[in-house]
Design a protein around this motif. Structure first.
Motif, mmCIF file in Angstrom:
data_model
loop_
_atom_site.group_PDB
_atom_site.id
_atom_site.type_symbol
_atom_site.label_atom_id
_atom_site.label_comp_id
_atom_site.label_asym_id
_atom_site.label_seq_id
_atom_site.Cartn_x
_atom_site.Cartn_y
_atom_site.Cartn_z
ATOM 1 N N MET A 103 0.795 -1.229 0.000
ATOM 2 C CA MET A 103 0.000 0.000 0.000
ATOM 3 C C MET A 103 0.826 1.277 0.000
ATOM 4 S SD MET A 103 -3.356 -0.796 2.341
ATOM 5 C CE MET A 103 -2.513 -1.282 3.842
ATOM 6 N N VAL B 26 -9.900 3.378 4.391
ATOM 7 C CA VAL B 26 -8.753 2.606 3.917
ATOM 8 C C VAL B 26 -9.068 1.115 3.932
ATOM 9 C CG1 VAL B 26 -6.369 1.920 4.480
ATOM 10 C CG2 VAL B 26 -7.008 4.329 4.514
ATOM 11 N N LEU C 133 -7.166 -5.519 -1.839
ATOM 12 C CA LEU C 133 -5.867 -6.122 -2.147
ATOM 13 C C LEU C 133 -5.770 -7.534 -1.593
ATOM 14 C CD1 LEU C 133 -3.521 -3.064 -1.453
ATOM 15 C CD2 LEU C 133 -4.122 -4.042 -3.675
ATOM 16 N N ASN D 76 -0.665 13.156 -6.124
ATOM 17 C CA ASN D 76 0.329 12.112 -5.856
ATOM 18 C C ASN D 76 1.284 12.576 -4.757
ATOM 19 O OD1 ASN D 76 2.831 13.373 -7.128
ATOM 20 N ND2 ASN D 76 1.450 13.379 -8.894
ATOM 21 N N ARG E 51 -7.115 11.946 -3.468
ATOM 22 C CA ARG E 51 -6.588 10.933 -4.384
ATOM 23 C C ARG E 51 -6.212 11.529 -5.732
ATOM 24 N NH1 ARG E 51 -10.207 5.739 -5.003
ATOM 25 N NH2 ARG E 51 -8.578 5.299 -6.558
ATOM 26 N N VAL F 290 -4.185 7.734 -1.212
ATOM 27 C CA VAL F 290 -5.401 7.179 -0.626
ATOM 28 C C VAL F 290 -5.593 7.702 0.794
ATOM 29 C CG1 VAL F 290 -6.535 5.035 0.109
ATOM 30 C CG2 VAL F 290 -5.286 5.114 -2.057
ATOM 31 N N TRP G 270 -9.915 -0.514 0.567
ATOM 32 C CA TRP G 270 -8.738 -0.619 -0.293
ATOM 33 C C TRP G 270 -7.865 -1.787 0.158
ATOM 34 C CZ3 TRP G 270 -6.444 -0.375 -4.555
ATOM 35 C CH2 TRP G 270 -5.090 -0.143 -4.729
ATOM 36 N N VAL H 260 1.764 -1.291 -4.940
ATOM 37 C CA VAL H 260 0.799 -0.853 -5.942
ATOM 38 C C VAL H 260 1.076 0.609 -6.296
ATOM 39 C CG1 VAL H 260 -1.638 -0.446 -6.412
ATOM 40 C CG2 VAL H 260 -0.939 -2.466 -5.096
ATOM 41 N N GLY H 261 1.106 0.917 -7.565
ATOM 42 C CA GLY H 261 1.349 2.285 -7.979
ATOM 43 C C GLY H 261 2.802 2.603 -8.257
ATOM 44 N N VAL I 266 -0.854 4.766 -1.490
ATOM 45 C CA VAL I 266 -1.166 5.184 -2.856
ATOM 46 C C VAL I 266 -1.948 4.109 -3.591
ATOM 47 C CG1 VAL I 266 0.873 6.660 -2.995
ATOM 48 C CG2 VAL I 266 1.018 4.303 -3.803
ATOM 49 N N ASP I 267 -2.696 4.548 -4.611
ATOM 50 C CA ASP I 267 -3.431 3.613 -5.451
ATOM 51 C C ASP I 267 -2.634 3.313 -6.719
ATOM 52 O OD1 ASP I 267 -3.738 5.822 -7.119
ATOM 53 O OD2 ASP I 267 -5.825 6.175 -6.564
ATOM 54 N N SER I 268 -3.240 2.608 -7.670
ATOM 55 C CA SER I 268 -2.518 2.172 -8.857
ATOM 56 C C SER I 268 -2.064 3.329 -9.741
ATOM 57 C CB SER I 268 -3.395 1.215 -9.671
ATOM 58 O OG SER I 268 -4.612 1.841 -10.042
#
Length: 332
Positions: free
Chosen positions: A12, A60, A67, A188, A185, A38, A63, A207-208, A31-33
């Motif tokens: 994550m 959270v 995963l 970044n 979101r 997040v 999310w 991820v990301g 962070v997300d993809s």
């Protein structure tokens, strides 16, 4: 918690947590993809297979659970019965020591210890959402909430203890970002100034990662900056105020307060790369008019050495024909 808890935690975040020891508190952007933030919680490592994620104002768990489900990880994700209570300020250590004992004085910054309160063991961390410093007590037995509150109140009677909330002026001056307000979101970590927590040189799988590598290669197009606003009275910032260079929009202000220390309005803003250098002169459009503004670094620093209120210079105007509001001459 579970055998894959450490792996899930690493998936994550771009921060390398592989060497973190039990008892550490880690400021950890998630962070997300697409590399979007997040949340930016403090993560407490309770054991090799157990973590607490003390989140800001967003969800959270979905999310994390997504995963776990998608990757088939052996982890239980749930919200425990834990209520953090912050004790902040210059006398915080003395107060907490009176209730939990002098062992609390040995707790290092961004670490926690397990300390006794009337026969129960609570985790007490030297963390908190203020620049004054203090502690956060993680109450994991709601039946003792009243007792803990009363104990702190009684022990702090001669310390002028009182109920409080994060101070907006101090938060802005200290550059403490609010999730959902100063960042979402859509931002970044590099835009939010979290470069130090994007450890792309480490061999970590998160991820990301591909998205952040692209952003790091080209650099962010905007960043969080401080802004001084030429005013001594300002309306509340209920929604973002736009920043302009002439007619060109170059960013937005998200948190605003008047600072007696700096003798001007202080603000947190997301500013385009073309205008984020310190001392850049801009105009901010507030609900009651336009104000002159100057970009600053975050945190704002020492008021004794920093330049104070913005002085108006010849030609410092917004777009042609517009009036700049001066709160010093405006009746309120």
């Amino acid at each position: 918690r579970g055998p894959d808890a450490g792996r899930l935690m690493q998936l994550m975040t771009p921060r390398d947590i592989s060497t973190a020891s039990v008892g550490r508190c880690l400021y950890t952007p998630l962070v997300d993809s697409a590399g979007g933030v997040v949340n930016d919680p403090v993560v407490l490592k309770l054991a090799e297979d157990r973590f607490w994620i003390s989140i800001g104002d967003s969800d959270v768990s979905l999310w994390a659970d997504g995963l776990v489900t998608g990757l088939g990880l052996d982890v239980d994700v749930f919200e425990p019965d834990v209520s953090p209570l912050a004790v902040q300020g210059p006398k915080a250590e003395e107060l907490v020591a009176r209730v939990f004992g002098d062992a609390v004085r040995s707790v290092s910054f961004f670490r926690f210890d397990v300390l006794d309160f009337r026969g129960r063991q609570f985790r007490v961390a030297r963390t908190g959402w203020s620049k004054q410093g203090g502690f956060e007590i993680y109450l994991d037995d709601s039946s003792l909430g009243g007792e803990l509150w009363d104990a702190l109140w009684e022990a702090g009677a001669d310390l002028n203890v009182g109920p409080g909330a994060p101070n907006l002026i101090e938060r802005i001056e200290g550059g403490l970002l609010s999730y959902g307000g100063d960042m979402t979101r859509a931002n970044n970590p590099y835009e939010c100034g979290f470069d130090a927590f994007c450890q792309l040189d480490r061999d970590t799988d998160f991820v990301g990662r591909a998205a952040l590598e692209r952003i790091a290669e080209h650099g962010p197009s905007r960043r969080v900056r401080g802004v001084c606003i030429h005013a001594d009275v300002l309306p509340m910032c209920r929604r973002p105020w736009q920043l302009f260079d002439g007619d060109r929009r170059v960013g937005q202000v998200t948190s605003v307060a008047y600072s007696p220390s700096f003798e001007c309005g202080v603000a947190i803003a997301m500013v385009d790369s073309s205008h984020w250098e310190s001392e850049t002169r801009l105009v901010v459009e507030a609900p009651d008019g336009r104000y002159l503004a100057t970009v600053r670094e975050l945190p704002f620093g020492d008021p004794a050495t920093a330049s104070k209120a913005i002085e108006r210079e010849p030609g410092d105007r917004p777009a042609a024909g517009d009036q700049v509001v001066s709160a010093r001459t405006q009746a309120r």
